[in-house]
Motif scaffolding. Sequence first.
Motif, PDB file in Angstrom:
ATOM      1  N   ARG A  13      40.340  -4.919  35.122  1.00  0.00           N
ATOM      2  CA  ARG A  13      39.844  -6.152  34.517  1.00  0.00           C
ATOM      3  C   ARG A  13      39.760  -7.246  35.564  1.00  0.00           C
ATOM      4  O   ARG A  13      40.523  -7.288  36.505  1.00  0.00           O
ATOM      5  CB  ARG A  13      40.771  -6.594  33.385  1.00  0.00           C
ATOM      6  CG  ARG A  13      40.686  -5.640  32.211  1.00  0.00           C
ATOM      7  CD  ARG A  13      41.581  -6.086  31.110  1.00  0.00           C
ATOM      8  NE  ARG A  13      42.929  -5.644  31.465  1.00  0.00           N
ATOM      9  CZ  ARG A  13      44.029  -6.254  31.092  1.00  0.00           C
ATOM     10  NH1 ARG A  13      43.994  -7.314  30.363  1.00  0.00           N
ATOM     11  NH2 ARG A  13      45.202  -5.796  31.447  1.00  0.00           N
ATOM     12  N   ARG A  14      38.841  -8.132  35.382  1.00  0.00           N
ATOM     13  CA  ARG A  14      38.673  -9.232  36.316  1.00  0.00           C
ATOM     14  C   ARG A  14      39.587 -10.384  35.948  1.00  0.00           C
ATOM     15  O   ARG A  14      39.792 -10.687  34.783  1.00  0.00           O
ATOM     16  CB  ARG A  14      37.222  -9.676  36.305  1.00  0.00           C
ATOM     17  CG  ARG A  14      36.264  -8.562  36.697  1.00  0.00           C
ATOM     18  CD  ARG A  14      34.872  -9.116  36.660  1.00  0.00           C
ATOM     19  NE  ARG A  14      34.559  -9.696  37.936  1.00  0.00           N
ATOM     20  CZ  ARG A  14      33.759  -9.142  38.823  1.00  0.00           C
ATOM     21  NH1 ARG A  14      33.185  -8.004  38.558  1.00  0.00           N
ATOM     22  NH2 ARG A  14      33.519  -9.732  39.967  1.00  0.00           N
ATOM     23  N   ALA A  15      40.124 -11.048  36.966  1.00  0.00           N
ATOM     24  CA  ALA A  15      41.068 -12.145  36.754  1.00  0.00           C
ATOM     25  C   ALA A  15      40.465 -13.274  35.929  1.00  0.00           C
ATOM     26  O   ALA A  15      41.167 -13.905  35.142  1.00  0.00           O
ATOM     27  CB  ALA A  15      41.552 -12.683  38.097  1.00  0.00           C
ATOM     28  N   GLU A  16      39.162 -13.514  36.069  1.00  0.00           N
ATOM     29  CA  GLU A  16      38.556 -14.628  35.335  1.00  0.00           C
ATOM     30  C   GLU A  16      38.521 -14.393  33.827  1.00  0.00           C
ATOM     31  O   GLU A  16      38.335 -15.323  33.056  1.00  0.00           O
ATOM     32  CB  GLU A  16      37.147 -14.956  35.863  1.00  0.00           C
ATOM     33  CG  GLU A  16      36.125 -13.860  35.672  1.00  0.00           C
ATOM     34  CD  GLU A  16      35.952 -12.968  36.887  1.00  0.00           C
ATOM     35  OE1 GLU A  16      34.952 -12.249  36.924  1.00  0.00           O
ATOM     36  OE2 GLU A  16      36.803 -12.970  37.786  1.00  0.00           O
ATOM     37  N   HIS A  17      38.745 -13.162  33.395  1.00  0.00           N
ATOM     38  CA  HIS A  17      38.753 -12.857  31.964  1.00  0.00           C
ATOM     39  C   HIS A  17      40.157 -12.880  31.370  1.00  0.00           C
ATOM     40  O   HIS A  17      40.311 -12.853  30.156  1.00  0.00           O
ATOM     41  CB  HIS A  17      38.125 -11.479  31.712  1.00  0.00           C
ATOM     42  CG  HIS A  17      36.695 -11.407  32.125  1.00  0.00           C
ATOM     43  ND1 HIS A  17      35.700 -12.136  31.500  1.00  0.00           N
ATOM     44  CD2 HIS A  17      36.088 -10.713  33.115  1.00  0.00           C
ATOM     45  CE1 HIS A  17      34.551 -11.876  32.089  1.00  0.00           C
ATOM     46  NE2 HIS A  17      34.751 -11.024  33.073  1.00  0.00           N
ATOM     47  N   ARG A  18      41.160 -12.941  32.214  1.00  0.00           N
ATOM     48  CA  ARG A  18      42.531 -12.841  31.724  1.00  0.00           C
ATOM     49  C   ARG A  18      42.933 -14.014  30.840  1.00  0.00           C
ATOM     50  O   ARG A  18      43.644 -13.840  29.859  1.00  0.00           O
ATOM     51  CB  ARG A  18      43.504 -12.681  32.888  1.00  0.00           C
ATOM     52  CG  ARG A  18      43.359 -11.308  33.509  1.00  0.00           C
ATOM     53  CD  ARG A  18      44.497 -10.965  34.424  1.00  0.00           C
ATOM     54  NE  ARG A  18      44.211  -9.670  35.026  1.00  0.00           N
ATOM     55  CZ  ARG A  18      44.122  -9.458  36.315  1.00  0.00           C
ATOM     56  NH1 ARG A  18      44.333 -10.438  37.164  1.00  0.00           N
ATOM     57  NH2 ARG A  18      43.852  -8.263  36.776  1.00  0.00           N
ATOM     58  N   ARG A  19      42.482 -15.182  31.165  1.00  0.00           N
ATOM     59  CA  ARG A  19      42.809 -16.350  30.335  1.00  0.00           C
ATOM     60  C   ARG A  19      42.302 -16.139  28.904  1.00  0.00           C
ATOM     61  O   ARG A  19      43.044 -16.338  27.942  1.00  0.00           O
ATOM     62  CB  ARG A  19      42.210 -17.608  30.958  1.00  0.00           C
ATOM     63  CG  ARG A  19      42.534 -18.874  30.211  1.00  0.00           C
ATOM     64  CD  ARG A  19      41.970 -20.092  30.962  1.00  0.00           C
ATOM     65  NE  ARG A  19      42.044 -21.266  30.160  1.00  0.00           N
ATOM     66  CZ  ARG A  19      43.133 -22.028  30.024  1.00  0.00           C
ATOM     67  NH1 ARG A  19      44.232 -21.725  30.667  1.00  0.00           N
ATOM     68  NH2 ARG A  19      43.119 -23.097  29.257  1.00  0.00           N
ATOM     69  N   LEU A  49      49.366  -7.473  29.957  1.00  0.00           N
ATOM     70  CA  LEU A  49      49.854  -8.135  31.166  1.00  0.00           C
ATOM     71  C   LEU A  49      51.371  -8.250  31.116  1.00  0.00           C
ATOM     72  O   LEU A  49      51.981  -8.074  30.065  1.00  0.00           O
ATOM     73  CB  LEU A  49      49.254  -9.538  31.281  1.00  0.00           C
ATOM     74  CG  LEU A  49      47.743  -9.644  31.430  1.00  0.00           C
ATOM     75  CD1 LEU A  49      47.303 -11.088  31.314  1.00  0.00           C
ATOM     76  CD2 LEU A  49      47.305  -9.069  32.755  1.00  0.00           C
ATOM     77  N   SER A  50      51.951  -8.599  32.233  1.00  0.00           N
ATOM     78  CA  SER A  50      53.389  -8.869  32.257  1.00  0.00           C
ATOM     79  C   SER A  50      53.629 -10.284  31.722  1.00  0.00           C
ATOM     80  O   SER A  50      52.738 -11.134  31.761  1.00  0.00           O
ATOM     81  CB  SER A  50      53.931  -8.757  33.679  1.00  0.00           C
ATOM     82  OG  SER A  50      53.443  -9.834  34.464  1.00  0.00           O
ATOM     83  N   LYS A  51      54.843 -10.522  31.268  1.00  0.00           N
ATOM     84  CA  LYS A  51      55.195 -11.858  30.787  1.00  0.00           C
ATOM     85  C   LYS A  51      55.023 -12.884  31.896  1.00  0.00           C
ATOM     86  O   LYS A  51      54.516 -13.987  31.668  1.00  0.00           O
ATOM     87  CB  LYS A  51      56.627 -11.866  30.261  1.00  0.00           C
ATOM     88  CG  LYS A  51      57.061 -13.187  29.693  1.00  0.00           C
ATOM     89  CD  LYS A  51      58.482 -13.112  29.157  1.00  0.00           C
ATOM     90  CE  LYS A  51      58.971 -14.470  28.693  1.00  0.00           C
ATOM     91  NZ  LYS A  51      60.359 -14.395  28.221  1.00  0.00           N
ATOM     92  N   GLY A  52      55.398 -12.516  33.117  1.00  0.00           N
ATOM     93  CA  GLY A  52      55.247 -13.428  34.247  1.00  0.00           C
ATOM     94  C   GLY A  52      53.800 -13.802  34.510  1.00  0.00           C
ATOM     95  O   GLY A  52      53.496 -14.930  34.900  1.00  0.00           O
ATOM     96  N   ALA A  53      52.888 -12.850  34.281  1.00  0.00           N
ATOM     97  CA  ALA A  53      51.465 -13.125  34.505  1.00  0.00           C
ATOM     98  C   ALA A  53      50.943 -14.189  33.549  1.00  0.00           C
ATOM     99  O   ALA A  53      50.042 -14.957  33.905  1.00  0.00           O
ATOM    100  CB  ALA A  53      50.649 -11.843  34.371  1.00  0.00           C
TER     101      ALA A  53
END
Length: 152
Positions: A13-19, A49-53
Amino acid sequence: MQERESSSPKFQRRAEHRRDELLDAALDLFGERGYAQTSVAAIARRAGLSKGAVYLYFDSKQAILEGLVKRALSPVAAQAIDGAKNAAPGIETALRNLLGSVTGAMAQKQVVAVLKIVLSEAGVAPEIAAMYRHAVFDVVVPAASALIEAAI
Protein backbone atom coordinates in the motif's frame (compact mmCIF):
# COMPACT_ATOMS: atom_id res chain seq x y z
CA MET A 1 -14.79 -10.50 18.02
CA GLN A 2 -11.67 -10.78 15.90
CA GLU A 3 -10.46 -7.72 14.02
CA ARG A 4 -10.72 -7.79 10.26
CA GLU A 5 -7.32 -7.31 8.65
CA SER A 6 -6.76 -5.15 5.61
CA SER A 7 -6.83 -7.19 2.39
CA SER A 8 -3.43 -6.12 1.03
CA PRO A 9 -0.09 -6.34 2.82
CA LYS A 10 1.28 -3.15 4.35
CA PHE A 11 4.27 -2.99 2.04
CA GLN A 12 2.07 -2.98 -1.08
CA ARG A 13 0.00 0.00 0.00
CA ARG A 14 1.11 3.53 -0.63
CA ALA A 15 1.81 5.81 2.32
CA GLU A 16 -0.44 8.55 0.95
CA HIS A 17 -3.45 6.24 1.36
CA ARG A 18 -2.74 5.27 4.95
CA ARG A 19 -4.39 8.32 6.46
CA ASP A 20 -7.64 7.52 4.66
CA GLU A 21 -7.29 3.83 5.53
CA LEU A 22 -7.02 4.78 9.19
CA LEU A 23 -10.01 7.09 8.91
CA ASP A 24 -12.05 4.38 7.16
CA ALA A 25 -11.12 1.86 9.87
CA ALA A 26 -12.02 4.35 12.60
CA LEU A 27 -15.35 5.18 10.97
CA ASP A 28 -16.25 1.49 10.83
CA LEU A 29 -15.22 0.84 14.43
CA PHE A 30 -16.77 4.00 15.87
CA GLY A 31 -20.00 3.03 14.12
CA GLU A 32 -19.86 -0.55 15.41
CA ARG A 33 -18.63 0.02 18.97
CA GLY A 34 -18.87 3.72 19.66
CA TYR A 35 -16.07 6.22 20.06
CA ALA A 36 -15.35 5.57 23.74
CA GLN A 37 -15.20 1.79 23.30
CA THR A 38 -12.78 1.91 20.35
CA SER A 39 -9.06 1.91 21.00
CA VAL A 40 -6.29 3.25 18.80
CA ALA A 41 -4.88 -0.29 18.75
CA ALA A 42 -8.17 -1.62 17.32
CA ILE A 43 -8.14 1.10 14.63
CA ALA A 44 -4.56 0.17 13.76
CA ARG A 45 -5.43 -3.55 13.50
CA ARG A 46 -8.45 -2.83 11.31
CA ALA A 47 -6.29 -0.70 9.01
CA GLY A 48 -3.53 -3.32 8.95
CA LEU A 49 -0.96 -1.09 10.64
CA SER A 50 0.89 -1.06 13.93
CA LYS A 51 -0.40 1.12 16.76
CA GLY A 52 2.78 3.19 16.50
CA ALA A 53 2.12 3.86 12.82
CA VAL A 54 -1.20 5.47 13.71
CA TYR A 55 0.67 8.14 15.64
CA LEU A 56 2.60 9.09 12.52
CA TYR A 57 -0.69 10.36 11.10
CA PHE A 58 -2.75 11.34 14.16
CA ASP A 59 -1.75 12.56 17.63
CA SER A 60 -4.68 10.89 19.40
CA LYS A 61 -8.00 9.12 19.01
CA GLN A 62 -9.70 12.51 19.18
CA ALA A 63 -7.49 13.71 16.31
CA ILE A 64 -8.74 10.72 14.31
CA LEU A 65 -12.33 11.79 14.97
CA GLU A 66 -11.42 15.35 13.99
CA GLY A 67 -9.95 13.94 10.80
CA LEU A 68 -13.23 12.17 10.08
CA VAL A 69 -15.20 15.37 10.62
CA LYS A 70 -12.84 17.38 8.43
CA ARG A 71 -12.89 14.77 5.68
CA ALA A 72 -16.66 14.27 5.65
CA LEU A 73 -18.20 17.53 6.83
CA SER A 74 -15.81 20.42 6.21
CA PRO A 75 -16.13 20.02 2.42
CA VAL A 76 -19.92 20.16 2.83
CA ALA A 77 -19.66 23.46 4.66
CA ALA A 78 -17.23 24.86 2.08
CA GLN A 79 -19.44 23.69 -0.80
CA ALA A 80 -22.50 25.28 0.79
CA ILE A 81 -20.74 28.62 1.11
CA ASP A 82 -19.36 28.44 -2.44
CA GLY A 83 -22.84 27.64 -3.73
CA ALA A 84 -24.22 30.69 -1.95
CA LYS A 85 -21.45 32.97 -3.21
CA ASN A 86 -21.74 31.77 -6.80
CA ALA A 87 -25.53 31.89 -6.96
CA ALA A 88 -27.29 33.89 -9.59
CA PRO A 89 -28.30 37.35 -8.40
CA GLY A 90 -30.84 37.13 -5.68
CA ILE A 91 -30.66 36.38 -1.99
CA GLU A 92 -33.37 33.74 -2.21
CA THR A 93 -31.38 31.71 -4.73
CA ALA A 94 -28.19 32.05 -2.71
CA LEU A 95 -29.89 30.93 0.50
CA ARG A 96 -31.59 28.06 -1.32
CA ASN A 97 -28.19 26.94 -2.69
CA LEU A 98 -26.60 27.14 0.74
CA LEU A 99 -29.29 25.12 2.46
CA GLY A 100 -29.61 22.74 -0.48
CA SER A 101 -25.92 21.89 -0.25
CA VAL A 102 -26.22 21.10 3.42
CA THR A 103 -29.35 18.99 3.07
CA GLY A 104 -27.96 17.26 -0.03
CA ALA A 105 -24.96 16.16 1.99
CA MET A 106 -27.30 14.32 4.33
CA ALA A 107 -27.82 11.77 1.54
CA GLN A 108 -24.13 10.83 1.65
CA LYS A 109 -23.54 7.67 3.69
CA GLN A 110 -20.18 8.80 5.09
CA VAL A 111 -21.55 12.19 6.18
CA VAL A 112 -24.47 10.56 8.00
CA ALA A 113 -22.15 8.05 9.69
CA VAL A 114 -19.87 10.81 11.00
CA LEU A 115 -22.86 12.86 12.18
CA LYS A 116 -24.22 9.87 14.10
CA ILE A 117 -20.87 9.38 15.84
CA VAL A 118 -20.58 13.06 16.75
CA LEU A 119 -24.16 13.24 18.04
CA SER A 120 -23.91 10.03 20.05
CA GLU A 121 -20.66 11.07 21.74
CA ALA A 122 -21.23 14.81 22.17
CA GLY A 123 -23.13 14.38 25.44
CA VAL A 124 -20.26 12.63 27.19
CA ALA A 125 -17.42 14.38 25.37
CA PRO A 126 -18.15 18.10 24.99
CA GLU A 127 -14.87 18.61 23.14
CA ILE A 128 -16.31 16.53 20.27
CA ALA A 129 -19.34 18.79 20.06
CA ALA A 130 -17.08 21.86 20.15
CA MET A 131 -14.88 20.47 17.38
CA TYR A 132 -17.94 19.77 15.21
CA ARG A 133 -19.37 23.23 15.91
CA HIS A 134 -16.07 24.82 14.89
CA ALA A 135 -15.73 22.77 11.69
CA VAL A 136 -19.32 23.08 10.49
CA PHE A 137 -21.62 25.48 12.32
CA ASP A 138 -19.06 28.26 12.74
CA VAL A 139 -18.68 28.21 8.95
CA VAL A 140 -22.23 27.71 7.68
CA VAL A 141 -24.29 29.71 10.21
CA PRO A 142 -22.51 33.06 9.67
CA ALA A 143 -22.89 32.66 5.88
CA ALA A 144 -26.61 31.86 6.21
CA SER A 145 -27.07 34.73 8.68
CA ALA A 146 -25.40 37.19 6.34
CA LEU A 147 -27.67 36.10 3.50
CA ILE A 148 -30.77 36.47 5.65
CA GLU A 149 -29.67 39.90 6.88
CA ALA A 150 -29.04 40.98 3.30
CA ALA A 151 -32.51 39.79 2.35
CA ILE A 152 -34.09 41.78 5.16
